[in-house]
Design an enzyme around this catalytic site. Structure first.
Site, PDB file in Angstrom:
ATOM      1  N   ASN A   1      31.550 -10.870  19.231  1.00 35.49           N
ATOM      2  CA  ASN A   1      31.722  -9.778  20.183  1.00 35.49           C
ATOM      3  C   ASN A   1      30.539  -9.813  21.154  1.00 35.49           C
ATOM      4  O   ASN A   1      29.382  -9.746  20.732  1.00 35.49           O
ATOM      5  CB  ASN A   1      31.760  -8.446  19.424  1.00 35.49           C
TER       6      ASN A   1
ATOM      7  N   ILE B   1      32.747   2.312  20.776  1.00 39.97           N
ATOM      8  CA  ILE B   1      32.130   2.476  22.079  1.00 39.97           C
ATOM      9  C   ILE B   1      32.970   1.645  23.038  1.00 39.97           C
ATOM     10  O   ILE B   1      33.387   0.527  22.694  1.00 39.97           O
ATOM     11  CB  ILE B   1      30.649   2.052  22.101  1.00 39.97           C
ATOM     12  N   ALA B   2      33.259   2.198  24.200  1.00 43.54           N
ATOM     13  CA  ALA B   2      34.096   1.480  25.163  1.00 43.54           C
ATOM     14  C   ALA B   2      33.734   1.904  26.579  1.00 43.54           C
ATOM     15  O   ALA B   2      33.422   3.067  26.835  1.00 43.54           O
ATOM     16  CB  ALA B   2      35.575   1.775  24.904  1.00 43.54           C
ATOM     17  N   VAL B   3      33.780   0.938  27.476  1.00 47.55           N
ATOM     18  CA  VAL B   3      33.577   1.170  28.904  1.00 47.55           C
ATOM     19  C   VAL B   3      34.723   0.477  29.635  1.00 47.55           C
ATOM     20  O   VAL B   3      35.086  -0.658  29.297  1.00 47.55           O
ATOM     21  CB  VAL B   3      32.211   0.614  29.376  1.00 47.55           C
TER      22      VAL B   3
ATOM     23  N   GLU C   1      29.289  -1.669  12.865  1.00 51.44           N
ATOM     24  CA  GLU C   1      29.847  -2.939  12.400  1.00 51.44           C
ATOM     25  C   GLU C   1      30.667  -3.523  13.540  1.00 51.44           C
ATOM     26  O   GLU C   1      31.358  -2.794  14.236  1.00 51.44           O
ATOM     27  CB  GLU C   1      30.724  -2.689  11.179  1.00 51.44           C
TER      28      GLU C   1
ATOM     29  N   TYR D   1      23.715  -4.152  21.785  1.00 48.38           N
ATOM     30  CA  TYR D   1      23.213  -3.551  20.551  1.00 48.38           C
ATOM     31  C   TYR D   1      21.790  -4.008  20.245  1.00 48.38           C
ATOM     32  O   TYR D   1      20.933  -3.196  19.902  1.00 48.38           O
ATOM     33  CB  TYR D   1      24.134  -3.877  19.376  1.00 48.38           C
TER      34      TYR D   1
END
Length: 165
Positions: free
Chosen positions: A127, A88-90, A122, A133
């Site tokens: 992070n 997942i990335a923004v 994972e 999450y």
């Protein structure tokens, strides 16, 4: 003669890579390369979603000249009634504006339609995405000691999370 799924088209991969290259810090070695993304998307069990800055999905079929800018993406892989959130990335300029939550909510909706019951992920210890999450219902279920090797050679633990939907 078989054809690759639409979500592995060069245009779709280009959009994912544009976000990937800007969103992941090279110090952690978490970004995937173009080949890894393309190979994953050829599999029918892998699902990708790209959002624009307003949180609207950019369809897999959007042409290369579509003016919408990709601002974030999510990549999952399904097996039976489980899915794994792979990436997942923004983009940095769109963080803290709800796009991460929007990506996960879209993922939940689409996973439910595929009859998924649990989603796993994972991440490396430390992070900052852990806050997202946990907010979205993921709970830690395990650890792998010194699992990830960082660019500087040091090692960091992996934490596994699960969310029931």
């Amino acid at each position: 003669m078989s054809t690759a799924p639409i979500n592995s088209s060069p245009t779709h991969v280009n959009r994912i890579m544009a976000v990937m290259e800007a969103a992941f810090d090279p110090a952690f070695g978490e970004a995937w390369n173009r080949r890894q993304i393309t190979d994953a998307l050829v599999l029918t069990s892998t699902h990708a979603l790209i959002l624009d800055p307003d949180g609207h999905p950019i369809p897999d079929t959007a042409p290369a000249d579509d003016p919408r800018q990709p601002a974030g993406f999510i990549l999952t892989r399904q097996a039976a009634d489980e899915e794994e959130l792979l990436l997942i990335a923004v983009l940095p300029e769109f963080r803290r504006k709800g796009l991460g939550e929007a990506l996960i909510r879209h993922m939940f909706t689409r996973a439910e339609a595929r009859r998924t019951r649990h989603i796993f992920l994972e991440m490396r210890r430390g992070n900052p995405a852990i806050r997202l999450y946990e907010k979205m219902g993921f709970e830690p279920i395990g650890e792998r000691q010194e699992y990830y090797r960082l660019a500087n050679g040091s090692r960091v633990d992996a934490i596994t999370f699960r969310c029931s939907i």
